[in-house]
Design an enzyme around this catalytic site. Structure first.
Site, mmCIF file in Angstrom:
data_model
loop_
_atom_site.group_PDB
_atom_site.id
_atom_site.type_symbol
_atom_site.label_atom_id
_atom_site.label_comp_id
_atom_site.label_asym_id
_atom_site.label_seq_id
_atom_site.Cartn_x
_atom_site.Cartn_y
_atom_site.Cartn_z
ATOM 1 C CB SER A 130 32.595 81.891 115.509
ATOM 2 O OG SER A 130 33.440 80.779 115.298
ATOM 3 C CE LYS A 183 33.100 80.785 111.571
ATOM 4 N NZ LYS A 183 34.364 80.744 112.317
#
Length: 219
Positions: free
Chosen positions: A138, A175
Site C-alpha cells: 500500500s 500510512k
C-alpha cells in the site's frame, strides 16, 4: 568526490531536505514543481543523470523510489537510502524487530518481537525505538515495499504528511497521516488502495510511531 552540475546539486539538496523533513524522498512531480520544471519528465532526466554519476539509486516503478548513496563527502543521510544491514563495527543501536501484532496487546510486547538487529544510529533521521516488518504494497510509491524493515520512533502526535504506524482496532497499518479536527485520513501511496478514514469520536485509533528510516535486507 563526484562532480555535479549546479542543477544536479540543487536537486540532490532538494532530495536530502525532503528526506530530512518528511522521512522520504520527493516524487518527480514534486521536484518539478519545486524547481519550476514544465513536467515531471524533466525531473526524471536529472535524476537519471544523478544515478549515472552514482549520487543516487532509482527503484523502477515507484514515484518515491530514490535512494541517496555515499558520495565520499561524509554527508550520507537516511532515511530514503535503503541498504543492507551495516558491518558489525558500525553497530550502535539494538532494535527489536516487530512482526505480526496481536489485537489488544502493546506493539512491543515480547510475543511480537521476531529478532533484534544492531544498527548504526547515524542511518536514521531520529533515533528509532523499533523496526517493523512491512506487509503489503500500500506504500509502494513511497518506496516502502513488502518485507522492508521500517524504523519507527514512538510518538503520541504527528504532523500532516508524515508517514506513521497507526493502530485501528485490531489492525496495525503504515500510512501517510492527515488530520482535520476529529477526522483522520490514513493515505496509501499506491492507487490500488483506498484511504482509511477515522472518526475519533467513534473509532478506536492510536498512533504507534513515526517512520524515521527504511532498511532493506539483501540476499
Amino acid at each position: 568526490m563526484i562532480k555535479l552540475t549546479a542543477r544536479q546539486e540543487q536537486i540532490l539538496n532538494l532530495i536530502r531536505d525532503a528526506i530530512e523533513n518528511t522521512g522520504f524522498p520527493p516524487t518527480r512531480a514534486e521536484i518539478a514543481t519545486e524547481l519550476g520544471f514544465r513536467s515531471a519528465n524533466a525531473a526524471e532526466e536529472h535524476l537519471q543523470a544523478l544515478a549515472r554519476k552514482g549520487a543516487i539509486e532509482i527503484s523502477p516503478g515507484t514515484s518515491r523510489g530514490i535512494r541517496l548513496r555515499d558520495m565520499g563527502n561524509g554527508d550520507e543521510r537516511f532515511p530514503g537510502r535503503q541498504m543492507a544491514l551495516p558491518h558489525p563495527a558500525l553497530m550502535q543501536l539494538s532494535l527489536p524487530l516487530v512482526g505480526r501484532v496481536a489485537a489488544g496487546s502493546p506493539i512491543l510486547a515480547q510475543e511480537h518481537i521476531e529478532a533484534t538487529y544492531d544498527v548504526d544510529r547515524s542511518l536514521f533521521s531520529a533515533k528509532p525505538d523499533f523496526l517493523l516488518k512491512v506487509r503489503g504494497m500500500s506504500m509502494r510509491d513511497a518506496g516502502i515495499l513488502d518485507g522492508d524493515l521500517l524504523a519507527v520512533k514512538k510518538i503520541d502526535t504527528a504532523k500532516n504528511g508524515q508517514i506513521v504506524v497507526a493502530r485501528l482496532g485490531e489492525e496495525v497499518t503504515v500510512k501517510r497521516y492527515k488530520k482535520s479536527g476529529s477526522l483522520i485520513e490514513l493515505l496509501p501511496e499506491n492507487p490500488d488502495f483506498e484511504p482509511i478514514r477515522v472518526d475519533l469520536a467513534h473509532d478506536e485509533f492510536a498512533l504507534e510511531g513515526l517512520a524515521v528510516g527504511l532498511m532493506r535486507t539483501w540476499n
